[in-house]
Design an enzyme around this catalytic site. Sequence first.
Site, PDB file in Angstrom:
ATOM      1  N   ASN A  32      15.091  50.704 -13.108  1.00 12.71           N
ATOM      2  CA  ASN A  32      16.051  49.533 -12.192  1.00 12.71           C
ATOM      3  C   ASN A  32      14.977  50.432 -11.322  1.00 12.71           C
ATOM      4  OD1 ASN A  32      16.222  52.814 -10.920  1.00 12.71           O
ATOM      5  ND2 ASN A  32      17.146  53.070 -13.458  1.00 12.71           N
ATOM      6  N   PRO A  67      23.824  58.210 -22.871  1.00 14.22           N
ATOM      7  CA  PRO A  67      25.013  59.638 -22.413  1.00 14.22           C
ATOM      8  C   PRO A  67      24.887  60.109 -21.197  1.00 14.22           C
ATOM      9  CG  PRO A  67      23.088  59.825 -23.299  1.00 14.22           C
ATOM     10  CD  PRO A  67      22.939  58.404 -23.906  1.00 14.22           C
TER      11      PRO A  67
HETATM   12  N1  CTP Z   1      23.723  59.878 -14.625  1.00 15.68           N
HETATM   13  C1  CTP Z   1      23.315  60.647 -15.169  1.00 15.68           C
HETATM   14  N2  CTP Z   1      23.734  60.418 -16.470  1.00 15.68           N
HETATM   15  C2  CTP Z   1      23.961  58.872 -16.606  1.00 15.68           C
HETATM   16  C3  CTP Z   1      24.213  57.640 -15.563  1.00 15.68           C
HETATM   17  C4  CTP Z   1      23.796  58.528 -13.915  1.00 15.68           C
HETATM   18  O1  CTP Z   1      23.880  61.594 -15.207  1.00 15.68           O
HETATM   19  N3  CTP Z   1      23.971  58.018 -18.014  1.00 15.68           N
HETATM   20  C5  CTP Z   1      24.099  60.332 -12.916  1.00 15.68           C
HETATM   21  C6  CTP Z   1      22.911  59.715 -11.644  1.00 15.68           C
HETATM   22  O2  CTP Z   1      21.534  61.166 -11.507  1.00 15.68           O
HETATM   23  C7  CTP Z   1      24.083  60.412 -10.376  1.00 15.68           C
HETATM   24  C8  CTP Z   1      25.784  60.066 -10.796  1.00 15.68           C
HETATM   25  O3  CTP Z   1      25.544  60.269 -12.719  1.00 15.68           O
HETATM   26  O4  CTP Z   1      23.691  61.663  -9.922  1.00 15.68           O
HETATM   27  C9  CTP Z   1      26.022  59.016 -10.509  1.00 15.68           C
HETATM   28  O5  CTP Z   1      24.886  57.757 -10.850  1.00 15.68           O
HETATM   29  P1  CTP Z   1      25.277  55.945 -10.659  1.00 15.68           P
HETATM   30  O6  CTP Z   1      24.741  55.876 -11.015  1.00 15.68           O
HETATM   31  O7  CTP Z   1      26.726  56.184  -9.109  1.00 15.68           O
HETATM   32  O8  CTP Z   1      26.906  56.214 -10.621  1.00 15.68           O
HETATM   33  P2  CTP Z   1      27.273  55.764 -12.817  1.00 15.68           P
HETATM   34  O9  CTP Z   1      28.140  57.362 -13.147  1.00 15.68           O
HETATM   35  O10 CTP Z   1      26.338  55.298 -13.751  1.00 15.68           O
HETATM   36  O11 CTP Z   1      28.233  55.363 -13.223  1.00 15.68           O
HETATM   37  P3  CTP Z   1      28.231  53.549 -12.075  1.00 15.68           P
HETATM   38  O12 CTP Z   1      27.028  52.672 -12.623  1.00 15.68           O
HETATM   39  O13 CTP Z   1      29.544  53.077 -13.238  1.00 15.68           O
HETATM   40  O14 CTP Z   1      28.711  53.160 -10.831  1.00 15.68           O
END
Ligand code: CTP
Length: 382
Positions: free
Chosen positions: A201, A295
Amino acid sequence: MAKILLGVSSSVAIYKACELLRELKRRGHQVRVVLTPNAEKFVSKLTFHSLSGHKAYSDWEEDPFLHINLPRWCDLFLIAPCSAHTLSKIALGLADNLLTNCVLAHAGPLMIAPACNVEMWNSPPLQENIKKLRERHVVVIEPEEGVLACEEEGKGRLASLERLLDWVEWGLRQKPLSGKKVLITVGATREFIDKVRFISNQSSGKTGFAIARVLWWYGADVEIVAGYTEEKPPPEIKTVRVVSAEEMLKAVLERLEDIDLLVMNAAVSDYRPSERFEGKLKKSHSLELSLIKNPDILEEVAKLKPKNLRVVGFALEEESVLLQNAEEKLRKKDLDLLVANPIDTMGKESHRGYLLFKDGRKIPFSFGEKLGFAEFLVSHLV
Ligand code: CTP
C-alpha cells in the site's frame, strides 16, 4: 518558545549553521549567535545578525559581561559546528575567546555537534575529550559518515539539519516518559507474489517516524519495527526491519511482555497470496491470484494483552463513515486510543482527523505538519 544560544566555530560546515538558525527561527525559537574569531573568516557576523534578528558577537564589544549574560539568557546552548580544537578547549576548561568563556559561564544544558576530518575524529585525544564531555553530561551529537569537505570519506560530517533540530527539541523537553518502553510499528508491509512482485500500500511511514521521534524527545525508550518505507530511521532510535505482516506480528509479539505502550501505526496488508512462486513468474503463465487473510496484529495483541500495556491504533476510513467505523475498531481491537484519519490524508504532509479514547472522549485535530500532529498525540499519551 525557547531561547537558544548558537555557538559557531570555524569549519567549512558553518553554512549549515545558517540553515539551522533559519529553521529554529521558523519554529518560533529566539536565537542569539556567538562565533569564534576564526569562524568569522568563513561567514560574517552580519549574516547571523540578519538571520537571527539580534546582533551576533565574536568578542565583548561594549559589554564586558557578555560571556555571563549570553549563557544566562538561554534555555539551551548548542555549538554547531564545533571544531576539534574548540571541542578540546571546552573539555579542558580553557577560556580564550568569547565562545569558550560563554561555555565556562554556562550552567545549563550544553550540546556540541562536531565537524572534522575522519582521522581527526578518530584521533585518541579527541575521543578522550569527547568521553570527558559526555561524563559531564554534555550532549555530543555524533557526526555522520560520508564524503567530507576534504573529499575523503568517513565519519566527520556535521550531523544533518534534521538531526540537529531533533536534538534541540530533545534538549528542550521535560522527560515525562523516561523509563517507559514504547514499540512503534511504521511503514507498509509487503506480501510477495514471486521473487519481485508484491502486494502492498501507499503508506510512507512519515507519521510513524514523526511519532517515534517525539516519543524520544519526551524521554521514552523507543524501538521501531519498520516495514517498507523510504524514510531514513532516526539513528538515535533502534529500528528493526520486517517485510511481511507475519514477520511484523512475530516482532510485536516477541516484545509484548517488555513494553508499556504499543503504537500500531504500520499499514499492514490485510491479505497475502496463498502461495509464493519461486523465482520470477513469466507473463506467458496464465495467472489467477488466490489471497488469504493475514493475521490482524492488533486483534492478536488484544488476546494476549498484558494488564499494564497501553495500545494505540489507527484507522483510515472514508470521511462519511469515519467516526462510526473508528468507534467499532476501537472496541473490536480493545484499544486505549485510536487515531481516525479520513482517506484523503494519506501521503500528505498535513494531518487531520479525531482522537478517540476508550472512555468515549473524541477530540478533533488538524495540523499542517506531521511533527505538529505527533507532538499533539504524544502530549495525550503523556
Ligand atoms: N492492523 C493490524 N493488522 C492488520 C491490519 C491492520 O494490526 N492485519 C492495524 C493497523 O496498524 C491500524 C489498525 O489496525 O492501527 C487499523 O487499520 P486499518 O487498515 O484502518 O483497518 P483494518 O483493521 O485493516 O480494517 P479495514 O481494512 O476493514 O478498514
